[in-house]
Design an enzyme around this catalytic site. Structure first.
Site, mmCIF file in Angstrom:
data_model
loop_
_atom_site.group_PDB
_atom_site.id
_atom_site.type_symbol
_atom_site.label_atom_id
_atom_site.label_comp_id
_atom_site.label_asym_id
_atom_site.label_seq_id
_atom_site.Cartn_x
_atom_site.Cartn_y
_atom_site.Cartn_z
ATOM 1 N N LEU A 24 0.863 -1.175 0.000
ATOM 2 C CA LEU A 24 0.000 0.000 0.000
ATOM 3 C C LEU A 24 0.898 1.222 0.000
ATOM 4 C CD1 LEU A 24 -2.757 -0.879 2.664
ATOM 5 C CD2 LEU A 24 -2.974 -0.948 0.173
ATOM 6 N N ASP A 25 0.500 2.266 -0.713
ATOM 7 C CA ASP A 25 1.276 3.502 -0.719
ATOM 8 C C ASP A 25 1.410 4.030 0.704
ATOM 9 O OD1 ASP A 25 1.375 3.295 -3.457
ATOM 10 O OD2 ASP A 25 -0.253 4.721 -3.808
ATOM 11 N N ARG A 26 2.457 4.771 0.927
ATOM 12 C CA ARG A 26 2.776 5.264 2.270
ATOM 13 C C ARG A 26 1.593 5.936 2.965
ATOM 14 N NH1 ARG A 26 8.176 8.493 3.864
ATOM 15 N NH2 ARG A 26 7.697 8.892 6.037
ATOM 16 N N ARG B 220 -5.081 6.058 -7.965
ATOM 17 C CA ARG B 220 -4.795 7.485 -7.931
ATOM 18 C C ARG B 220 -4.601 8.054 -9.345
ATOM 19 N NH1 ARG B 220 0.094 7.622 -3.705
ATOM 20 N NH2 ARG B 220 -0.178 9.878 -3.909
#
Length: 309
Positions: free
Chosen positions: A136-138, A239
């Protein structure tokens, strides 16, 4: 320490050359030294991508930079744990695993190895990404699986490759121009200059296939709550797809433009993207679904919004 590249050497990237020449140190080690300007080529500091070749002189500083204070590990909720895997609710702001830009920061992989030392031997690159099958992105929160055994790692990896793992996200996007159900199929390609993923038409011969299914949950006066079902797992897919459609996610600082930065983004202070559920098969073949509820901050933020009549 200094070194002159032999005349018979083939041109190659600086970090790769150092890793090959000094195998007792990892590539991550050399990348960190290069980034901290502790490696010079012919008297100049360069990047890890710099191509070196015969006759060039490499100077390596012995002194390491003062160690930066490591970021503190936030509390991580364990949703379930078995002999084969751990399912967690990843908090926002936490890396999935360290990288060249943030080698010492707190990360899920570090936590997992400390929580269950056997994880340290699991994965394609256990030194850097122990137990990590997906990421998962930060700044994204939500449900994640960490493999505890090599057998389960390969089992889950194959499911991701075959696209049988089902994931559901919630996102709050700018704008109202959504059909009740929408399918996005922009192909994605990394922009070499910015590092961001660029969206291309579905008919393009460039980029990689990327498909995202979207369902409207709630329409607010200037934004829309979405349930998102990614059909592929490209980097930054959700995104980049929403940005390409013209409806960036509220709070997204990377995939946005000045035209979309509003009070909503400033008030929220993080990206409104949350991994809600994940469904996969365990080693016995049973289907398992785990859920990470919407964080209180996101839930309370929605309560401040006015629903569109």
């Amino acid at each position: 320490m200094n070194h002159t590249i032999p005349e018979q050497s083939e041109p190659t990237r600086l970090d790769m050359y150092l890793t090959h020449t000094y195998p007792e140190f990892s590539r991550t080690f050399w990348q960190k030294k290069i980034k901290n300007n502790l490696v010079a080529v012919d008297g100049k500091n360069v990047t890890k991508h710099f191509e070196v070749g015969p006759g060039m002189r490499i100077d390596i500083a012995e002194k390491e930079p003062e160690e930066k204070k490591k970021s503190e590990m936030p509390e991580i909720e364990i949703l379930t744990e078995t002999d084969d895997y751990i399912v967690i609710d990843k908090p926002p702001g936490l890396l999935t695993h360290p990288n060249e830009h943030h080698p010492d920061e707190a990360a899920v992989s570090t936590w997992a190895k400390n929580h269950s030392p056997q994880v340290g031997e699991v994965g394609d690159n256990p030194e850097l990404r122990p137990g990590i099958v997906h990421r998962l992105d930060r700044d994204v929160s939500g449900v994640m699986i960490i493999a505890k055994t090599p057998e389960f790692f390969e089992h889950l990896k194959l499911q991701f490759q075959n696209r049988t793992v089902q994931k559901q996200y919630f996102a709050l996007a700018h704008g109202l121009d959504f059909e009740d159900v929408t399918d996005l199929a922009f192909r994605l390609q990394r922009n070499k200059k910015t590092g961001k993923m660029s969206a291309l038409p579905e008919s393009s011969s460039e980029g990689k296939e990327a498909k995202t299914a979207i369902e409207v949950e709630t329409r607010y006066t200037s934004s829309t709550m979405l349930k998102i079902l990614p059909k592929t797992g490209r980097t930054h897919q959700i995104r980049a797809h929403l940005f390409a459609k013209g409806n960036p996610i509220v709070g997204d600082k990377l995939y946005t433009s000045k035209n979309f930065i509003t009070k909503l983004d400033e008030q929220l202070g993080r990206i409104f993207l949350h991994a809600y559920t994940i469904t996969f098969a365990n080693l016995e073949g049973s289907t398992k679904t785990y859920t990470a509820l919407l964080p209180p901050k996101l839930k309370s933020f929605l309560e401040t919004l006015k629903i569109k009549n």
